[in-house]
Motif scaffolding. Structure first.
Motif, PDB file in Angstrom:
ATOM      1  N   GLN A  21       0.831  -1.222   0.000  1.00  0.00           N
ATOM      2  CA  GLN A  21       0.000   0.000   0.000  1.00  0.00           C
ATOM      3  C   GLN A  21       0.859   1.263   0.000  1.00  0.00           C
ATOM      4  N   LEU A  24      -0.797   7.037  -4.313  1.00  0.00           N
ATOM      5  CA  LEU A  24      -0.464   8.266  -5.045  1.00  0.00           C
ATOM      6  C   LEU A  24      -1.362   9.373  -4.530  1.00  0.00           C
ATOM      7  N   GLY A  49      -6.103  -2.860  -7.554  1.00  0.00           N
ATOM      8  CA  GLY A  49      -5.676  -2.166  -6.342  1.00  0.00           C
ATOM      9  C   GLY A  49      -6.030  -0.693  -6.345  1.00  0.00           C
ATOM     10  N   GLU A  70      -9.971  -4.865  -5.521  1.00  0.00           N
ATOM     11  CA  GLU A  70      -9.201  -4.502  -4.322  1.00  0.00           C
ATOM     12  C   GLU A  70      -9.278  -5.644  -3.306  1.00  0.00           C
ATOM     13  N   ASP A  95      -8.804 -11.099  -4.504  1.00  0.00           N
ATOM     14  CA  ASP A  95      -7.381 -11.186  -4.825  1.00  0.00           C
ATOM     15  C   ASP A  95      -7.225 -11.350  -6.336  1.00  0.00           C
ATOM     16  N   VAL A  96      -6.567 -10.385  -6.960  1.00  0.00           N
ATOM     17  CA  VAL A  96      -6.426 -10.412  -8.423  1.00  0.00           C
ATOM     18  C   VAL A  96      -5.663 -11.654  -8.893  1.00  0.00           C
ATOM     19  N   ASN A 117      -1.795   1.300 -10.505  1.00  0.00           N
ATOM     20  CA  ASN A 117      -0.623   1.431  -9.650  1.00  0.00           C
ATOM     21  C   ASN A 117      -0.618   0.153  -8.822  1.00  0.00           C
ATOM     22  N   TYR A 121       4.558  -6.329  -4.584  1.00  0.00           N
ATOM     23  CA  TYR A 121       4.954  -7.684  -4.166  1.00  0.00           C
ATOM     24  C   TYR A 121       4.467  -8.761  -5.152  1.00  0.00           C
TER      25      TYR A 121
HETATM   26  N1  SAM Z   1      -4.360   2.761  -6.754  1.00  0.00           N
HETATM   27  C1  SAM Z   1      -4.030   3.313  -5.463  1.00  0.00           C
HETATM   28  C2  SAM Z   1      -3.148   4.514  -5.635  1.00  0.00           C
HETATM   29  O1  SAM Z   1      -2.544   4.638  -6.727  1.00  0.00           O
HETATM   30  O2  SAM Z   1      -3.036   5.312  -4.720  1.00  0.00           O
HETATM   31  C3  SAM Z   1      -3.382   2.276  -4.556  1.00  0.00           C
HETATM   32  C4  SAM Z   1      -2.182   1.571  -5.111  1.00  0.00           C
HETATM   33  S1  SAM Z   1      -1.295   0.560  -3.937  1.00  0.00           S
HETATM   34  C5  SAM Z   1       0.312   0.575  -4.684  1.00  0.00           C
HETATM   35  C6  SAM Z   1      -1.788  -1.109  -4.305  1.00  0.00           C
HETATM   36  C7  SAM Z   1      -3.199  -1.499  -3.935  1.00  0.00           C
HETATM   37  O3  SAM Z   1      -3.401  -2.867  -4.302  1.00  0.00           O
HETATM   38  C8  SAM Z   1      -3.539  -1.406  -2.466  1.00  0.00           C
HETATM   39  O4  SAM Z   1      -4.777  -0.773  -2.302  1.00  0.00           O
HETATM   40  C9  SAM Z   1      -3.633  -2.861  -1.995  1.00  0.00           C
HETATM   41  O5  SAM Z   1      -4.512  -3.065  -0.919  1.00  0.00           O
HETATM   42  C10 SAM Z   1      -4.111  -3.544  -3.265  1.00  0.00           C
HETATM   43  N2  SAM Z   1      -3.753  -4.976  -3.355  1.00  0.00           N
HETATM   44  C11 SAM Z   1      -2.700  -5.603  -2.797  1.00  0.00           C
HETATM   45  N3  SAM Z   1      -2.674  -6.898  -3.134  1.00  0.00           N
HETATM   46  C12 SAM Z   1      -3.747  -7.105  -3.946  1.00  0.00           C
HETATM   47  C13 SAM Z   1      -4.266  -8.252  -4.616  1.00  0.00           C
HETATM   48  N4  SAM Z   1      -3.639  -9.435  -4.525  1.00  0.00           N
HETATM   49  N5  SAM Z   1      -5.387  -8.121  -5.349  1.00  0.00           N
HETATM   50  C14 SAM Z   1      -6.014  -6.912  -5.433  1.00  0.00           C
HETATM   51  N6  SAM Z   1      -5.567  -5.793  -4.828  1.00  0.00           N
HETATM   52  C15 SAM Z   1      -4.448  -5.876  -4.093  1.00  0.00           C
END
Ligand code: SAM
Length: 280
Positions: A21, A24, A49, A70, A95-96, A117, A121
């Motif tokens: 997390q 932006l 996400g 998400e 979970d994507v 974004n 991981y």
């Molecule tokens: N899009 C937002 C931004 O740009 O501010 C947040 C980006 S942040 C780098 C990544 C996002 O992916 C987080 O909200 C996190 O909870 C979500 N995330 C993490 N693992 C994920 C998964 N396996 N499937 C879907 N979403 C996930």
């Protein structure tokens, strides 16, 4: 205080580092990313996400429909409230990496773009999943670690050239769109980032008899770094030296060349020779 930070504070959210997390918050940068991703009303978007919706809202303002996946359940009420006035937005909690993406994206107009974004991981497995899923994609526009962008954009013989670059360049035409310093995220990650745009090719850049064989040979080229392709062929396909030498020569390749120096064209020739002999 930025609007993103306001929402995080109001939602009483603690960042989950384990979910990548890093949000932006700069609205000018977010607008630049949406422009660079060439999002338009004619096209629907899959976002991975959405976080607290910083990119999601400008995406909704530019795209046809936006479907965001998400994982973090805590963000669902916050996102739903923030996006409430947008009638071209759908949120899927999950979970994507394990969701049935073909089913989830059923309502989207095809082909659709992926703009995100992403959580770092899962960068490589996620890109590979998207590119091998058979989903009808027009383009991937993704924020990735700078070193991953360099890998994806690398050429034969360069440090980053490997299976990820080959998969991305075979399927898409990747380009660097925006360099994004770590300070543009809250909290800032340990590394700088880059937003890359990868339009999906209509035709691959090399013709191969079998894509499966091509990617197996490409993987073999990097199985043992700094070894010759000949050694890698022997090790990966359990071939004797004479047989592997025969493949190399028929493909017009030097016996001493290292696997990591081979171009897609050379790997394609080698894969086709091996395919003709039905060796794989
Ligand atoms: N899009 C937002 C931004 O740009 O501010 C947040 C980006 S942040 C780098 C990544 C996002 O992916 C987080 O909200 C996190 O909870 C979500 N995330 C993490 N693992 C994920 C998964 N396996 N499937 C879907 N979403 C996930």
């Amino acid at each position: 205080m930025s609007k993103t930070r306001d929402r995080i504070r109001e939602g009483n959210l603690r960042y989950k580092q384990s979910l990548g997390q890093n949000f932006l918050y700069d609205e000018a940068l977010l607008a630049e990313l949406v422009r660079a991703a060439e999002v338009n009303r004619e096209e629907d978007v899959l976002e991975i996400g959405p976080g607290v919706g910083s990119l999601t809202k400008p995406l909704c303002e530019a795209a046809g429909h936006v479907l965001s996946v998400e994982l973090d359940e805590r963000l669902v009420p916050l996102l739903s409230a923030f996006m409430a006035e947008k009638d071209n937005f759908t949120l899927v909690q999950g979970d994507v990496m394990t969701l049935d993406l073909a089913r989830v994206t059923e309502p989207l107009k095809k082909p659709f773009a992926v703009v995100a974004n992403i959580p770092y991981y899962i960068t490589t497995p996620l890109i590979l999943r998207l590119l091998t899923s058979g989903l009808p994609l027009s383009r991937l526009a993704l924020m990735v670690q700078k070193e991953v962008a360099e890998k994806i954009l690398s050429s034969p013989g360069q440090e980053g050239w490997g299976p990820l670059a080959i998969r991305c360049q075979y399927t898409c035409e990747p380009r660097l769109a925006v360099e994004v310093p770590a300070a543009c995220f809250t909290p800032p990650p340990k590394v700088d980032s880059a937003f890359i745009v990868m339009p999906v090719r209509k035709e691959p850049p090399v013709q191969v008899r079998s894509e499966e064989r091509f990617f197996r040979v490409a993987a073999a080229a990097f199985a043992l770094r700094r070894k010759t392709m000949l050694n890698n062929l022997c090790a990966t396909f359990r071939a004797d030296r004479e047989t592997a030498l025969g493949w190399m020569r028929q493909a017009g390749l030097d016996d001493k060349v290292r696997g990591e120096r081979l171009s897609m064209e050379e790997l394609a020739r080698l894969a086709d020779v091996m395919d003709e002999e039905e060796t794989l």
